[in-house]
Motif scaffolding. Sequence first.
Motif, PDB file in Angstrom:
ATOM      1  N   ALA A 141       2.147  50.228  47.893  1.00 32.84           N
ATOM      2  CA  ALA A 141       2.159  48.775  48.099  1.00 32.84           C
ATOM      3  C   ALA A 141       2.852  48.415  49.405  1.00 32.84           C
ATOM      4  N   ASP A 142       3.864  49.186  49.795  1.00 29.90           N
ATOM      5  CA  ASP A 142       4.541  48.937  51.066  1.00 29.90           C
ATOM      6  C   ASP A 142       3.600  49.194  52.244  1.00 29.90           C
ATOM      7  N   VAL A 143       2.753  50.203  52.103  1.00 33.06           N
ATOM      8  CA  VAL A 143       1.776  50.509  53.156  1.00 33.06           C
ATOM      9  C   VAL A 143       0.805  49.343  53.289  1.00 33.06           C
ATOM     10  N   ARG A 144       0.353  48.807  52.156  1.00 34.93           N
ATOM     11  CA  ARG A 144      -0.589  47.696  52.172  1.00 34.93           C
ATOM     12  C   ARG A 144       0.011  46.455  52.821  1.00 34.93           C
ATOM     13  N   ASN A 145       1.319  46.283  52.737  1.00 32.83           N
ATOM     14  CA  ASN A 145       1.967  45.100  53.304  1.00 32.83           C
ATOM     15  C   ASN A 145       2.143  45.172  54.815  1.00 32.83           C
ATOM     16  N   VAL A 146       1.873  46.328  55.421  1.00 36.38           N
ATOM     17  CA  VAL A 146       1.949  46.445  56.874  1.00 36.38           C
ATOM     18  C   VAL A 146       0.848  45.578  57.474  1.00 36.38           C
ATOM     19  N   ARG A 147       1.195  44.897  58.527  1.00 38.38           N
ATOM     20  CA  ARG A 147       0.251  43.959  59.150  1.00 38.38           C
ATOM     21  C   ARG A 147      -1.036  44.665  59.559  1.00 38.38           C
ATOM     22  N   GLY A 148      -2.169  44.078  59.181  1.00 35.48           N
ATOM     23  CA  GLY A 148      -3.471  44.603  59.555  1.00 35.48           C
ATOM     24  C   GLY A 148      -4.104  45.509  58.513  1.00 35.48           C
ATOM     25  N   LEU A 149      -3.387  45.816  57.430  1.00 36.06           N
ATOM     26  CA  LEU A 149      -3.931  46.724  56.421  1.00 36.06           C
ATOM     27  C   LEU A 149      -4.259  46.013  55.117  1.00 36.06           C
ATOM     28  N   LYS A 150      -4.193  44.696  55.100  1.00 34.07           N
ATOM     29  CA  LYS A 150      -4.413  43.929  53.871  1.00 34.07           C
ATOM     30  C   LYS A 150      -5.796  44.192  53.283  1.00 34.07           C
ATOM     31  N   GLY A 151      -6.798  44.343  54.113  1.00 29.03           N
ATOM     32  CA  GLY A 151      -8.159  44.502  53.624  1.00 29.03           C
ATOM     33  C   GLY A 151      -8.592  45.940  53.400  1.00 29.03           C
ATOM     34  N   LYS A 152      -7.707  46.902  53.609  1.00 29.51           N
ATOM     35  CA  LYS A 152      -8.077  48.308  53.433  1.00 29.51           C
ATOM     36  C   LYS A 152      -8.211  48.639  51.949  1.00 29.51           C
ATOM     37  N   ILE A 182       1.364  63.770  53.877  1.00 35.76           N
ATOM     38  CA  ILE A 182       1.987  64.838  53.092  1.00 35.76           C
ATOM     39  C   ILE A 182       1.517  66.194  53.605  1.00 35.76           C
ATOM     40  N   ASP A 183       0.218  66.342  53.846  1.00 35.83           N
ATOM     41  CA  ASP A 183      -0.329  67.603  54.356  1.00 35.83           C
ATOM     42  C   ASP A 183       0.242  67.955  55.736  1.00 35.83           C
ATOM     43  N   ALA A 184       0.495  66.937  56.549  1.00 37.30           N
ATOM     44  CA  ALA A 184       1.028  67.159  57.893  1.00 37.30           C
ATOM     45  C   ALA A 184       2.539  67.398  57.884  1.00 37.30           C
ATOM     46  N   GLY A 185       3.184  67.129  56.760  1.00 29.75           N
ATOM     47  CA  GLY A 185       4.622  67.325  56.669  1.00 29.75           C
ATOM     48  C   GLY A 185       5.442  66.165  57.178  1.00 29.75           C
ATOM     49  N   THR A 186       4.828  65.020  57.414  1.00 28.48           N
ATOM     50  CA  THR A 186       5.569  63.862  57.903  1.00 28.48           C
ATOM     51  C   THR A 186       6.057  62.976  56.769  1.00 28.48           C
ATOM     52  N   ALA A 187       5.577  63.245  55.553  1.00 25.54           N
ATOM     53  CA  ALA A 187       6.024  62.516  54.363  1.00 25.54           C
ATOM     54  C   ALA A 187       5.991  63.484  53.191  1.00 25.54           C
ATOM     55  N   ARG A 188       6.738  63.135  52.149  1.00 23.41           N
ATOM     56  CA  ARG A 188       6.693  63.956  50.941  1.00 23.41           C
ATOM     57  C   ARG A 188       6.772  63.058  49.723  1.00 23.41           C
ATOM     58  N   ARG A 189       6.272  63.575  48.610  1.00 22.88           N
ATOM     59  CA  ARG A 189       6.265  62.824  47.366  1.00 22.88           C
ATOM     60  C   ARG A 189       7.586  63.056  46.655  1.00 22.88           C
ATOM     61  N   LYS A 190       8.284  61.979  46.317  1.00 22.02           N
ATOM     62  CA  LYS A 190       9.567  62.092  45.609  1.00 22.02           C
ATOM     63  C   LYS A 190       9.371  61.972  44.107  1.00 22.02           C
ATOM     64  N   ALA A 191       8.588  61.019  43.684  1.00 24.93           N
ATOM     65  CA  ALA A 191       8.289  60.781  42.276  1.00 24.93           C
ATOM     66  C   ALA A 191       6.904  60.159  42.219  1.00 24.93           C
ATOM     67  N   ARG A 192       6.443  59.883  41.021  1.00 23.13           N
ATOM     68  CA  ARG A 192       5.116  59.288  40.885  1.00 23.13           C
ATOM     69  C   ARG A 192       5.090  57.928  41.577  1.00 23.13           C
ATOM     70  N   GLY A 193       4.296  57.838  42.627  1.00 21.92           N
ATOM     71  CA  GLY A 193       4.148  56.578  43.350  1.00 21.92           C
ATOM     72  C   GLY A 193       5.233  56.299  44.373  1.00 21.92           C
ATOM     73  N   VAL A 194       6.175  57.211  44.549  1.00 22.70           N
ATOM     74  CA  VAL A 194       7.258  57.015  45.520  1.00 22.70           C
ATOM     75  C   VAL A 194       7.191  58.144  46.536  1.00 22.70           C
ATOM     76  N   TYR A 195       7.202  57.768  47.805  1.00 21.95           N
ATOM     77  CA  TYR A 195       7.093  58.732  48.898  1.00 21.95           C
ATOM     78  C   TYR A 195       8.259  58.545  49.846  1.00 21.95           C
ATOM     79  N   GLU A 196       8.501  59.562  50.667  1.00 20.72           N
ATOM     80  CA  GLU A 196       9.614  59.498  51.611  1.00 20.72           C
ATOM     81  C   GLU A 196       9.162  60.043  52.965  1.00 20.72           C
ATOM     82  N   ARG A 197       9.541  59.329  54.018  1.00 16.97           N
ATOM     83  CA  ARG A 197       9.288  59.829  55.370  1.00 16.97           C
ATOM     84  C   ARG A 197      10.199  61.005  55.628  1.00 16.97           C
ATOM     85  N   VAL A 198       9.681  62.014  56.310  1.00 17.98           N
ATOM     86  CA  VAL A 198      10.506  63.188  56.623  1.00 17.98           C
ATOM     87  C   VAL A 198      11.029  63.074  58.037  1.00 17.98           C
TER      88      VAL A 198
END
Length: 86
Positions: A46-57, A70-86
């Motif tokens: 939901a935070d990603v969707r709130n970034v300007r310009g992504l409302k209609g994605k 996640i595959d690139a290693g720039t983020a990781r999954r912490k819990a279900r639906g929660v992610y963290e920038r690395v």
Amino acid sequence: MKQEEVRLGSLIGRAGGSAKLVSSGPTGRVNWRAVLSALPKQFKAADVRNVRGLKGKRPSEIFAAITRWIDAGTARRKARGVYERV
């Protein structure tokens, strides 16, 4: 020198030194790296969707971007639906 900077910036995809999140036009391409850097350290889809310009994605596009991060290693999954920038 300023004209040279603008010319070189256009070659590498920068305009005026700031990264645009979404290019102009109805089907503008999204700079997903800039979107990730605009997010807080811990984020939800939901935070990603709130970034300007992504409302209609579509949700599939947002989750595809998260999966790429996640595959690139720039983020990781912490819990279900929660992610963290690395």
